[in-house]
Every structure is written in structure tokens, then in C-alpha cells.
Scaffold this motif. Structure first.
Motif, mmCIF file in Angstrom:
data_model
loop_
_atom_site.group_PDB
_atom_site.id
_atom_site.type_symbol
_atom_site.label_atom_id
_atom_site.label_comp_id
_atom_site.label_asym_id
_atom_site.label_seq_id
_atom_site.Cartn_x
_atom_site.Cartn_y
_atom_site.Cartn_z
ATOM 1 N N GLU A 5 -20.405 0.031 94.144
ATOM 2 C CA GLU A 5 -21.253 -1.086 93.276
ATOM 3 C C GLU A 5 -19.615 -2.128 93.591
ATOM 4 O O GLU A 5 -19.687 -3.338 93.605
ATOM 5 C CB GLU A 5 -20.932 -1.062 92.080
ATOM 6 C CG GLU A 5 -22.494 0.404 92.174
ATOM 7 C CD GLU A 5 -22.622 0.119 90.458
ATOM 8 O OE1 GLU A 5 -21.915 -0.154 90.012
ATOM 9 O OE2 GLU A 5 -23.996 0.240 90.553
ATOM 10 N N ALA A 54 -18.529 -6.026 94.994
ATOM 11 C CA ALA A 54 -18.211 -6.905 94.533
ATOM 12 C C ALA A 54 -17.504 -7.821 94.932
ATOM 13 O O ALA A 54 -16.916 -9.209 95.084
ATOM 14 C CB ALA A 54 -17.570 -6.282 92.779
ATOM 15 N N LEU A 62 -17.897 -9.098 97.932
ATOM 16 C CA LEU A 62 -19.119 -9.736 98.551
ATOM 17 C C LEU A 62 -19.033 -10.836 97.539
ATOM 18 O O LEU A 62 -20.135 -12.208 98.488
ATOM 19 C CB LEU A 62 -19.629 -9.314 99.302
ATOM 20 C CG LEU A 62 -19.555 -8.104 100.034
ATOM 21 C CD1 LEU A 62 -21.001 -7.529 100.903
ATOM 22 C CD2 LEU A 62 -18.758 -8.592 101.113
ATOM 23 N N ARG A 63 -18.608 -11.146 96.436
ATOM 24 C CA ARG A 63 -19.084 -12.329 95.795
ATOM 25 C C ARG A 63 -18.223 -12.873 94.774
ATOM 26 O O ARG A 63 -16.413 -12.342 94.705
ATOM 27 C CB ARG A 63 -19.946 -11.208 94.449
ATOM 28 C CG ARG A 63 -20.973 -10.834 94.371
ATOM 29 C CD ARG A 63 -22.155 -11.021 93.413
ATOM 30 N NE ARG A 63 -21.207 -9.505 92.157
ATOM 31 C CZ ARG A 63 -21.565 -8.025 92.701
ATOM 32 N NH1 ARG A 63 -22.475 -7.464 93.496
ATOM 33 N NH2 ARG A 63 -20.437 -7.148 92.362
ATOM 34 N N PRO A 64 -18.253 -14.187 95.063
ATOM 35 C CA PRO A 64 -16.758 -15.083 94.162
ATOM 36 C C PRO A 64 -16.148 -14.658 93.309
ATOM 37 O O PRO A 64 -16.389 -13.624 92.289
ATOM 38 C CB PRO A 64 -17.768 -16.119 93.735
ATOM 39 C CG PRO A 64 -19.141 -15.907 95.204
ATOM 40 C CD PRO A 64 -19.377 -15.194 94.972
ATOM 41 N N ALA A 90 -13.672 -11.942 93.264
ATOM 42 C CA ALA A 90 -13.035 -10.690 93.777
ATOM 43 C C ALA A 90 -11.737 -11.013 93.914
ATOM 44 O O ALA A 90 -11.082 -12.016 93.719
ATOM 45 C CB ALA A 90 -14.032 -10.179 94.984
ATOM 46 N N GLU A 129 -11.139 -5.156 93.810
ATOM 47 C CA GLU A 129 -12.552 -5.471 95.234
ATOM 48 C C GLU A 129 -12.350 -4.777 96.390
ATOM 49 O O GLU A 129 -13.585 -4.479 97.059
ATOM 50 C CB GLU A 129 -13.289 -5.918 94.613
ATOM 51 C CG GLU A 129 -13.870 -6.493 93.203
ATOM 52 C CD GLU A 129 -13.144 -6.431 92.032
ATOM 53 O OE1 GLU A 129 -12.904 -6.686 91.073
ATOM 54 O OE2 GLU A 129 -11.461 -7.000 92.148
ATOM 55 N N GLY A 189 -17.355 -13.626 100.682
ATOM 56 C CA GLY A 189 -17.697 -13.618 100.031
ATOM 57 C C GLY A 189 -17.387 -14.772 98.874
ATOM 58 O O GLY A 189 -17.137 -15.126 98.346
ATOM 59 N N GLN A 190 -15.898 -14.797 99.607
ATOM 60 C CA GLN A 190 -14.595 -16.082 98.575
ATOM 61 C C GLN A 190 -15.136 -16.788 99.225
ATOM 62 O O GLN A 190 -14.928 -18.034 98.203
ATOM 63 C CB GLN A 190 -14.133 -15.530 98.531
ATOM 64 C CG GLN A 190 -13.235 -14.194 98.503
ATOM 65 C CD GLN A 190 -14.062 -13.518 96.808
ATOM 66 O OE1 GLN A 190 -13.781 -13.870 96.203
ATOM 67 N NE2 GLN A 190 -14.833 -12.297 96.600
ATOM 68 N N THR A 214 -20.851 -20.779 105.205
ATOM 69 C CA THR A 214 -21.574 -19.950 104.191
ATOM 70 C C THR A 214 -22.943 -19.250 104.807
ATOM 71 O O THR A 214 -23.469 -20.383 105.774
ATOM 72 C CB THR A 214 -22.227 -21.401 103.152
ATOM 73 O OG1 THR A 214 -21.499 -22.032 102.570
ATOM 74 C CG2 THR A 214 -23.429 -20.797 102.419
#
Length: 275
Positions: free
Chosen positions: A6, A10, A12-14, A16, A20, A90-91, A96
Motif C-alpha cells: 500500500e 501511494a 503513484l498518487r500526487p 508522495a 513512498e 504519479g506526481q 497525464t
């Protein structure tokens, strides 16, 4: 384990951070190791059961297991480049990614695979250029490659090859699951290309099809001056670097029953030691 995965996800999400990213890096390293061990074990078993499919019947790799000492560095570079690409995407630093649809997955996967084949071909040709060959010479010590030769390379060569996976997210809006699927394919096909035994010879591995078989890359190690691409033969066909007996060798392996019916010993003038 679940918390670790997990945390890696994370990345891969803005928003981080380094924690991570390091978790993602560790997860990629572990995945490459598992894929390598499973793929390597599979081919070791297949090779032992089918000695008649050995490509270079008059050569053996005496340093087969010794080559593995270079694997940690190679795997580390692969994981760093691949994790870096996923993290950048991800950031929001890269393009996109397209939403996952019935058309975006095959389109971006095909585009990325084709671009990597071009990247690999021309970079490989460049590494055979005398001023840069010192970074590639280690890999060519394996004249008769084995499934473990895939990571027998210098750090410089690994960086040059694998930086594709960091850069591609700035070129194609590829969804991260598609890039993961391509990397898994790349790891397995890389080991298949070095397996030293042609287990999957078929008409699709020779003209008029563009796909490359195990014979393709094995001939590059055995003859040195031919077959520079990764997954396809069309760059070598177009540029005149395809081994002249590639198609006929693949065809022989389609019905091979004894080692001599498939393999061909390189003429002395084409062997690496006389280049």
C-alpha cells in the motif's frame, strides 16, 4: 506485506514523498527477483529436458553462475529507472496517462513496445561502436549465453538501456498498469532471448513475420555483428544487420530432433574472438 504494498502504491498518487518512492523501489526490486527466479527455473528445467534444442552445440558457458554477481547492480538500475518513471507520472511531472479503455491499452502498449525496440536497436548499435564498446564488452563475454546472462552487464549499459522506462512517460500518455505489463514482458523476453535453447521456434519467428526468436539474440552473441534488436527483426532487416542464416536456422528448429539438425557453428571469420 500488505502495508508495504500500500505504501508503494501511494507513490503513484500526487503528493508522495521519498518514503513512498523507496517502498515502490523495493517492491519493483522484489518483483524483478521473483520473475527472474521463476523464469530462470522454468528454462533450466526445459533445457535439461530438451538438450536437442541447444543452439550452440559446440560451446558452453563456463562462467554461468559467476555472471550472477552482476545481477544486483543491474536489477538495482532497472528498478530505479522504472520506479522513477512511475513516480514521475504519479506526481504529475510527466504526461497525464490515458484512462484505461479497450483502445488505450493496446494502443499505448504497442507504441511503447515498438519505441523500445527502436531504442534498443540503435543504442545497441551505438554500444558496438569502438569508443563505447567498453561498456558493452562484459555482456559479450557470454559468447554462449544462458538464461542468467540477461543481467550480466555494466552499470553504464544498464542505465542506457533502462532509462527508456523513465523517459517513456514523458513521450506517451501510457497508463501505469500498461507500463508494468510491458516491463514484465521485457524481463521474461530478455531471459528467453538469452536462454541458449530454442524451445518456441515457429513460422512467426521468421519472414514474413517480424517477431524475433531465441535464435535471434543467440546469434548476436555467437556471431557478434548481427541481430541488434530486441523483440522484432524488422530494424535488422531494414539496416542489413540480420544474420544471413537466421530464417533458415529458425525453420530448422521448428522440426528439430537432434542437436545437429538445428544448430550451426559460426564460421571462424564471424566469431567474436576474430572481430
Amino acid at each position: 506485506m500488505l502495508t508495504w504494498i500500500e505504501t508503494a502504491g501511494a507513490a503513484l498518487r500526487p503528493g508522495a514523498g521519498w518514503t513512498e518512492f523507496l517502498a515502490l523501489f523495493a517492491l519493483v526490486v522484489a518483483s524483478i527477483v521473483v520473475i527472474g527466479l521463476v523464469t530462470g527455473a522454468f528454462f533450466e528445467i526445459m533445457n535439461a529436458r530438451h538438450p536437442e534444442r541447444r543452439i550452440q552445440i559446440h560451446r558452453t558457458n563456463e562462467n554461468k553462475w559467476g555472471e550472477l554477481k552482476y545481477a544486483p547492480g543491474s536489477i538495482g538500475v532497472i528498478a530505479l529507472c522504472f520506479s522513477g518513471g512511475l513516480f514521475a507520472q504519479g506526481q504529475g511531472w510527466a504526461l497525464t496517462p490515458l484512462p484505461i479503455t479497450w483502445w488505450s491499452v493496446p494502443l499505448t502498449l504497442a507504441a511503447s513496445v515498438l519505441l523500445y525496440d527502436a531504442w534498443f536497436y540503435w543504442l545497441h548499435r551505438l554500444l558496438h561502436w569502438k569508443p563505447l564498446y567498453r561498456f558493452h564488452a562484459l555482456h559479450h563475454k557470454s559468447v554462449a549465453p544462458t538464461v542468467w546472462t540477461n543481467h550480466h552487464e555494466t552499470l553504464v549499459e544498464a542505465i542506457l538501456n533502462q532509462s527508456f522506462y523513465f523517459l517513456i512517460v514523458f513521450v506517451i500518455p501510457i497508463p501505469w498498469p500498461v507500463l508494468v505489463a510491458e516491463k514484465i514482458y521485457d524481463q521474461i523476453s530478455g531471459m528467453l532471448g538469452h536462454a541458449g535453447y530454442e524451445h518456441f521456434a515457429s513460422p512467426m519467428g521468421r519472414t514474413p513475420w517480424p517477431f524475433a526468436s531465441t535464435v535471434f539474440h543467440d546469434q548476436h552473441h555467437g556471431y557478434f555483428r548481427y541481430n541488434y534488436a530486441h523483440s522484432f527483426s524488422f530494424w535488422d532487416r531494414l539496416m542489413g544487420t540480420l544474420h544471413p542464416r537466421y530464417d533458415e536456422t529458425v525453420k530448422r528448429f521448428e522440426t528439430v530432433t537432434t542437436p545437429a539438425s538445428g544448430a550451426v557453428e559460426p564460421p571462424a571469420s564471424e566469431r567474436p574472438e576474430t572481430r
